[in-house]
Design a protein around this motif. Structure first.
Motif, PDB file in Angstrom:
ATOM      1  N   ALA A 244      26.527  30.077   6.472  1.00 16.16           N
ATOM      2  CA  ALA A 244      25.183  29.688   6.069  1.00 16.16           C
ATOM      3  C   ALA A 244      24.595  28.688   7.054  1.00 16.16           C
ATOM      4  O   ALA A 244      23.404  28.729   7.369  1.00 16.16           O
ATOM      5  CB  ALA A 244      25.223  29.102   4.666  1.00 16.16           C
TER       6      ALA A 244
ATOM      7  N   ALA B 103      17.470  26.013   3.943  1.00 20.03           N
ATOM      8  CA  ALA B 103      18.837  26.026   3.417  1.00 20.03           C
ATOM      9  C   ALA B 103      18.875  26.591   1.997  1.00 20.03           C
ATOM     10  O   ALA B 103      19.795  27.352   1.647  1.00 20.03           O
ATOM     11  CB  ALA B 103      19.418  24.616   3.441  1.00 20.03           C
ATOM     12  N   ARG B 104      17.880  26.243   1.174  1.00 25.91           N
ATOM     13  CA  ARG B 104      17.857  26.746  -0.201  1.00 25.91           C
ATOM     14  C   ARG B 104      17.565  28.248  -0.239  1.00 25.91           C
ATOM     15  O   ARG B 104      18.211  28.994  -0.965  1.00 25.91           O
ATOM     16  CB  ARG B 104      16.824  25.976  -1.023  1.00 25.91           C
TER      17      ARG B 104
ATOM     18  N   SER C 100      20.577  30.162   0.951  1.00 28.95           N
ATOM     19  CA  SER C 100      21.606  30.184  -0.092  1.00 28.95           C
ATOM     20  C   SER C 100      21.325  31.279  -1.112  1.00 28.95           C
ATOM     21  O   SER C 100      22.221  32.047  -1.485  1.00 28.95           O
ATOM     22  CB  SER C 100      21.669  28.819  -0.789  1.00 28.95           C
TER      23      SER C 100
ATOM     24  N   ARG D 286      21.660  34.840   0.675  1.00 29.04           N
ATOM     25  CA  ARG D 286      23.046  35.200   1.013  1.00 29.04           C
ATOM     26  C   ARG D 286      23.821  35.614  -0.240  1.00 29.04           C
ATOM     27  O   ARG D 286      24.633  36.541  -0.187  1.00 29.04           O
ATOM     28  CB  ARG D 286      23.747  34.025   1.709  1.00 29.04           C
ATOM     29  N   GLU D 287      23.575  34.945  -1.339  1.00 31.09           N
ATOM     30  CA  GLU D 287      24.267  35.317  -2.575  1.00 31.09           C
ATOM     31  C   GLU D 287      23.819  36.689  -3.062  1.00 31.09           C
ATOM     32  O   GLU D 287      24.648  37.521  -3.451  1.00 31.09           O
ATOM     33  CB  GLU D 287      24.014  34.252  -3.647  1.00 31.09           C
TER      34      GLU D 287
ATOM     35  N   THR E 175      28.310  34.701  -5.901  1.00 31.27           N
ATOM     36  CA  THR E 175      27.895  33.332  -5.609  1.00 31.27           C
ATOM     37  C   THR E 175      28.735  32.772  -4.463  1.00 31.27           C
ATOM     38  O   THR E 175      29.768  33.332  -4.100  1.00 31.27           O
ATOM     39  CB  THR E 175      28.050  32.445  -6.853  1.00 31.27           C
ATOM     40  N   GLU E 176      28.297  31.659  -3.895  1.00 24.79           N
ATOM     41  CA  GLU E 176      28.981  31.084  -2.734  1.00 24.79           C
ATOM     42  C   GLU E 176      30.433  30.726  -3.031  1.00 24.79           C
ATOM     43  O   GLU E 176      31.295  30.833  -2.161  1.00 24.79           O
ATOM     44  CB  GLU E 176      28.221  29.838  -2.259  1.00 24.79           C
TER      45      GLU E 176
ATOM     46  N   ARG F  51      21.564  25.682 -11.618  1.00 27.81           N
ATOM     47  CA  ARG F  51      21.883  25.025 -10.349  1.00 27.81           C
ATOM     48  C   ARG F  51      20.950  23.849 -10.075  1.00 27.81           C
ATOM     49  O   ARG F  51      19.733  23.998 -10.056  1.00 27.81           O
ATOM     50  CB  ARG F  51      21.811  26.045  -9.204  1.00 27.81           C
TER      51      ARG F  51
END
Length: 359
Positions: A227, A258-259, A262, A265-266, A272-273, A345
């Motif tokens: 990431a 970054a958010r 995240s 990518r999930e 989830t990461e 989250r």
């Protein structure tokens, strides 16, 4: 500032190219403006002989770029393969800019691309008036590259029909292009080669024939491993694009990138990461390129409609557009992700609220 909406690679980085050429003492293959080592430095970043800092154009495995450059120094064509958003076209353009000084000899392949757009066409007014002649011939980028000893780029090669793809076999194997109507042949000058890009995940893909595959050296460009690497790529490209569009970059770009990375990518990986929750993936790829588009769209919206403040609200509509390609299936996938993951989250409350309001 240039009036062009988008500058060519050889224009945007003319200064870096010039210092690399001026300080180059390595062996240059025929037709090349600089040595292969300098081409890799231009792509991967480093320092020129006079100390000038060369910015990286590609963030990834150096060996992949070395393989690509070494391939082009031979008589073998190069095929950059990867899923959408792995910088295939970006690398192709910069390779052509560094090696030949000209990235404009490009053929965009589509389902409607025919043989005349690949080999050569005709000026029919001249053809009817005087018959077949060299003056009536309309050269394609491929023909111009062969005659000038340059690189020709084929974008999305597998979108072109298989029968049209195979018109390249003679060019790649014999380094010539017959023109039966004129009883003549175009022979490739030294320095000529082809860089093609392709992906095998998108719809409308036509597989390359075995004969054509053998004439390419394939270099697969992967998605960013981590990431952090993906965030650094996106922040750099978003900054460059915002500057070219005269959009002031908000101070919190890195945090919001970054958010968004995240979340994407999930959804892309299907978990989830931390690997604890399995997820359904949407039909789209959610590539790095799509994340860049989301961020640039959000910055534009923030600039003109939110007093320059980049918030989840300014990004949400662009994120929906990237995720929801199938209006039924993808909305359900996103809705499930929001309720099972993002709702709980910390730090993502704004994204949960904004995205939930829109789906």
């Amino acid at each position: 500032m240039s009036e062009k909406l988008r500058m060519l690679a050889e224009e945007s980085y003319a200064g870096e190219l010039r210092v690399l050429i001026d300080g180059d003492t390595g062996h240059r293959p025929p037709g090349w403006r600089m040595s292969p080592r300098q081409v890799v430095t231009y792509l991967m970043g480093g320092k020129a002989a006079d100390g000038t800092v060369i910015t990286p154009k590609y963030v990834g495995d150096r060996r992949l770029i070395e393989t690509a450059v070494a391939t082009l120094a031979t008589d073998r064509a190069l095929l950059l393969l990867g899923v959408p958003g792995t910088a295939k076209s970006w690398v192709s353009e910069h390779l052509a800019a560094a090696i030949a000084g000209d990235s404009t000899l490009v053929i965009q392949c589509t389902a409607g691309t025919d043989e005349n757009q690949v080999r050569y066409g005709w000026n029919y007014a001249q053809l009817l008036a005087h018959g077949p002649s060299r003056e009536a011939l309309v050269p394609t980028p491929l023909m111009r590259a062969m005659e000038a000893g340059r690189l020709c780029r084929f974008e999305e090669l597998t979108r072109m029909g298989s029968d049209v793809q195979d018109t390249l076999i003679t060019v790649l194997s014999e380094k010539m292009m017959p023109i039966p109507e004129l009883n003549s042949t175009i022979h490739a000058a030294r320095g000529f080669n082809i860089i093609a890009t392709a992906n095998n995940r998108d719809k409308g893909v036509n597989e390359l024939s075995s004969a054509l595959k053998r004439r390419f050296n394939v270099v697969a460009l992967p998605l960013p491993d981590s990431a952090e690497e993906e965030v650094s790529i996106i922040v750099k490209r978003v900054g460059e694009m915002a500057q070219s569009l005269d959009l002031p970059a908000p101070k919190n770009v890195s945090e919001e990138v970054a958010r968004v990375v995240s979340i994407f990518r999930e959804l892309r990986s299907g978990s989830t990461e931390d690997g604890k929750v399995a997820l359904k993936s949407p039909s789209g790829g959610l590539s790095t390129a799509e994340t860049i588009a989301v961020m640039v769209g959000g910055i534009s919206q923030a600039t003109f409609f939110n007093d320059g403040r980049l918030t989840p609200e300014t990004l949400a509509a662009n994120m929906i557009g990237a995720v929801v390609k199938d209006p039924v299936q993808d909305r359900a996938v996103l809705g499930e992700y929001l309720e099972t993951v993002l709702k709980k989250r910390r730090g993502f409350e704004g994204y949960y609220t904004s995205l939930t309001d829109l789906i």
